[in-house]
Design a protein around this motif. Structure first.
Motif, PDB file in Angstrom:
ATOM      1  N   HIS A   1      -5.157  -2.590  -4.672  1.00  0.00           N
ATOM      2  CA  HIS A   1      -5.221  -3.939  -5.239  1.00  0.00           C
ATOM      3  C   HIS A   1      -5.853  -4.825  -4.170  1.00  0.00           C
ATOM      4  O   HIS A   1      -5.433  -4.777  -3.016  1.00  0.00           O
ATOM      5  CB  HIS A   1      -3.826  -4.449  -5.575  1.00  0.00           C
TER       6      HIS A   1
ATOM      7  N   ILE B   1      -6.843  -8.682  -3.232  1.00  0.00           N
ATOM      8  CA  ILE B   1      -6.712 -10.107  -3.537  1.00  0.00           C
ATOM      9  C   ILE B   1      -7.653 -10.841  -2.584  1.00  0.00           C
ATOM     10  O   ILE B   1      -7.579 -10.644  -1.369  1.00  0.00           O
ATOM     11  CB  ILE B   1      -5.255 -10.591  -3.281  1.00  0.00           C
TER      12      ILE B   1
ATOM     13  N   HIS C   1      -8.405 -11.197  -8.066  1.00  0.00           N
ATOM     14  CA  HIS C   1      -7.570  -9.996  -7.964  1.00  0.00           C
ATOM     15  C   HIS C   1      -8.341  -8.866  -8.634  1.00  0.00           C
ATOM     16  O   HIS C   1      -8.524  -8.878  -9.845  1.00  0.00           O
ATOM     17  CB  HIS C   1      -6.234 -10.279  -8.674  1.00  0.00           C
TER      18      HIS C   1
ATOM     19  N   HIS D   1       3.988 -10.432  -2.871  1.00  0.00           N
ATOM     20  CA  HIS D   1       3.630  -9.996  -4.223  1.00  0.00           C
ATOM     21  C   HIS D   1       4.935  -9.750  -4.969  1.00  0.00           C
ATOM     22  O   HIS D   1       5.710  -8.891  -4.599  1.00  0.00           O
ATOM     23  CB  HIS D   1       2.777  -8.719  -4.142  1.00  0.00           C
TER      24      HIS D   1
END
Ligand SMILES: [Cu+2]
Length: 303
Positions: free
Chosen positions: A116, A118, A129, A257
């Motif tokens: 992931h 960001i 994202h 997160h």
């Protein structure tokens, strides 16, 4: 289950070599990830080098069963074109290696992805994202663009196979006259994003550093004024929340997160988290409205 997060200073270097820029990053922490599957009781939230801070029940934990895993202490390196121009897509290449410089080959999926990523502008105005594609031999790539000139921080969140999830901080610069680098702090708690109105409610009038807080996103359809009925799961959950502490230079300690809690009323997304230190934080809640991702951003002040 107790464990200690040890935060080390991040070493970031920006090397311009010929036609590419490289940014190396290393740290040994697991990210500030909050899961609602269980509230891990570990004392303190160790940004300050090992001191535990009180016995406040702290739900900062790893993803569910991962809290026993050891950190991989991997190092991420970002390679981008020498010149990045606003709004022109470029390829980002992220290579993950171990401390000895050996390629890491195997990664575990979490939240339905291998990585992931960001990306935020230094003034925290832009948020992106995305999910880089794994090309093998430790290399992830993704094409994206940057909305404006200035500095950007990339939080690359991944899990080396069998190890704890980790976040590597990468930085890059987008060329051009950079506008305002100072964050515009807007503490409004009701905002409209397209055809969705989001109201942010907190479980207590003031958020205190280190204490659990319940964040509720009430989502209404702007036409009907009714709670959303078309919410679907996004990356396996009802919603995701990324929180960053305003900072002149981000570290992984500024990144949180949180995952949405299960079984909440229609049109409401709930998160439980805690903010490690006093300061201004910006958060971006992401929800899936019938296949379309809504990003609802709010600022909060933590005492
Ligand atoms: Cu993601």
């Amino acid at each position: 289950m107790k464990y200690i997060l040890t935060a080390l200073a991040i070493t970031s270097t920006l090397v311009a070599t010929g036609c590419i820029k490289e940014t190396a990053s290393s740290q040994t922490t697991t990210p500030n990830t909050t899961t609602t599957a269980e509230a891990n009781h570990h004392e303190g939230h160790n940004m300050d080098g090992g001191k535990t801070s009180g016995t406040e029940h702290n739900s900062h934990g790893n993803h569910s069963a991962d809290s026993t895993l050891k950190p991989a202490n991997a190092i991420a390196k970002l390679t981008v074109p020498t010149k990045i121009t606003p709004k022109i897509p470029v390829e980002l290449v992220i290579d993950i290696k171990d401390k000895e410089g050996k390629t890491i080959d195997n990664f575990d999926q979490f939240q339905e992805q291998l990585m992931h990523l960001i990306i935020v502008s230094d003034n925290l105005e832009s948020f992106n994202h995305i999910h880089p594609i794994y090309k093998g031999k430790g290399r992830f790539t993704v094409k994206t663009d940057f909305p404006q000139a200035g500095g950007y921080t990339l939080f690359s969140d991944y899990k080396v196979a069998g190890k704890a999830e980790q976040v590597s901080i990468l930085k890059t610069q987008v060329s051009g006259a950079s506008g305002n680098n100072t964050a515009k702090i807007d503490l409004a708690t009701t905002k409209t994003f397209g055809n969705t109105q989001a109201n942010l409610k907190l479980s207590q009038p003031t958020i205190k550093a280190g204490k659990n807080v319940h964040l509720i996103f009430n989502l209404l359809d702007t036409k009907s004024n009714q709670p959303l009925k078309d919410l679907q799961n996004y990356l396996g959950e009802k919603g995701h929340l990324v929180i960053l502490k305003q900072s002149s230079s981000f570290t992984e300690a500024d990144y949180i997160h949180a995952h949405a809690m299960k079984d909440t009323p229609e049109g409401e997304i709930h998160f439980m988290t805690s903010f490690p230190k006093p300061g201004k934080y910006k958060m971006w809640g992401q929800f899936n409205r019938n296949g379309k991702i809504i990003t609802a951003d709010f600022w909060v002040d933590v005492q």
